[in-house]
Design an enzyme around this catalytic site. Structure first.
Site, PDB file in Angstrom:
ATOM      1  N   GLY A 150       0.703  -1.109  -0.036  1.00 21.17           N
ATOM      2  CA  GLY A 150       0.100   0.140  -0.155  1.00 21.17           C
ATOM      3  C   GLY A 150       0.979   1.175   0.010  1.00 21.17           C
ATOM      4  N   CYS A 151       1.111   1.724   1.012  1.00 12.87           N
ATOM      5  CA  CYS A 151       1.633   3.271   1.310  1.00 12.87           C
ATOM      6  C   CYS A 151       3.145   3.186   0.908  1.00 12.87           C
ATOM      7  CB  CYS A 151       1.249   3.862   2.525  1.00 12.87           C
ATOM      8  SG  CYS A 151      -0.393   3.916   2.866  1.00 12.87           S
ATOM      9  N   VAL A 152       4.005   1.991   1.245  1.00 15.06           N
ATOM     10  CA  VAL A 152       5.192   1.963   0.850  1.00 15.06           C
ATOM     11  C   VAL A 152       5.401   2.077  -0.548  1.00 15.06           C
ATOM     12  CG1 VAL A 152       7.416   0.321   0.929  1.00 15.06           C
ATOM     13  CG2 VAL A 152       6.043   0.794   3.058  1.00 15.06           C
ATOM     14  N   SER A 205       4.526   5.315  -2.050  1.00 16.20           N
ATOM     15  CA  SER A 205       5.434   6.272  -1.767  1.00 16.20           C
ATOM     16  C   SER A 205       6.747   5.968  -2.325  1.00 16.20           C
ATOM     17  CB  SER A 205       5.937   6.190  -0.245  1.00 16.20           C
ATOM     18  OG  SER A 205       4.625   6.563   0.465  1.00 16.20           O
TER      19      SER A 205
END
Length: 207
Positions: free
Chosen positions: A151-153, A156
């Site tokens: 997800g966010c990794v 980013s």
């Protein structure tokens, strides 16, 4: 995680490699209690070990005087500022303002002068001004760890690349709720968008 045929195909199609620059920074993405507490709907069994690796990176970055960025997630009551992401993933209600699940663990508590980026969407860069601030600081490389890998990794790391930073994803400082998405996303990140490193190598760059 890839079979031999897929690995060979990817090796032929995605043969490029990125080299770390001279000015690295540490980006710890959403390493908060929501992924560490067993009664949380976002709990990851491998998150505590990832926190240990994150703490190793954090110690090296502090000793090396490197820029350090923590991200967290916070929403207004009812998710009024969460938009479509909040509607798509209602589990994000655990990050409504004041929730203890949004807190940083003791081993990864920001100090004065370290950057804390509060976001409402997956990427640490989306609508946060982070890219501009990193460019102003002369950063050219990001060591990235956090939750969750898929997800966010991932979001980013992709945005880091698109903003001109070399993304180095620290595999043992990342965690996901299941090995399959964790491993699949690391495989794809290495192939197309980032370089995979371990915390020992990452710490050596930051020191």
């Amino acid at each position: 995680m890839a079979d031999d045929g897929l690995a060979e195909s990817y090796a032929q199609a995605f043969a490029g490699r990125l080299t770390p620059g001279q000015s690295p920074a540490l980006l710890l993405v959403d390493m908060v209690e929501a992924y560490l507490q067993p009664d949380s709907p976002l709990y990851c069994e491998t998150a505590p070990a990832a926190v240990e690796s994150g703490a190793r990176l954090l110690d090296a970055a502090r000793k090396g005087g490197r820029p350090i960025v923590f991200t967290n997630v916070e929403y207004e009551p009812g998710g009024a500022d969460g938009g479509l992401f909040y509607r798509k993933a209602p589990v994000l209600e655990v990050f409504q303002r004041g929730s203890p699940l949004g807190a940083f663990p003791a081993a990864l508590t920001p100090r004065e002068g370290e950057w804390v980026v509060t976001k409402q969407y997956p990427s640490a860069f989306f609508a946060t001004g982070l890219a501009e601030r990193l460019h102003e600081a002369g950063v050219d490389t990001l060591l990235i760890g956090g939750f969750s890998t898929s997800g966010c990794v991932r979001a980013s790391a992709l945005d880091a690349l698109q903003h001109g930073f070399v993304p180095l994803v620290v595999t043992d400082a990342c965690a996901d709720r299941h090995p399959a998405p964790h491993e699949a996303n690391l495989f794809d990140l290495q192939a197309k968008y980032a370089e995979l490193v371990d915390s020992e190598f990452g710490a050596s760059l930051l020191a």
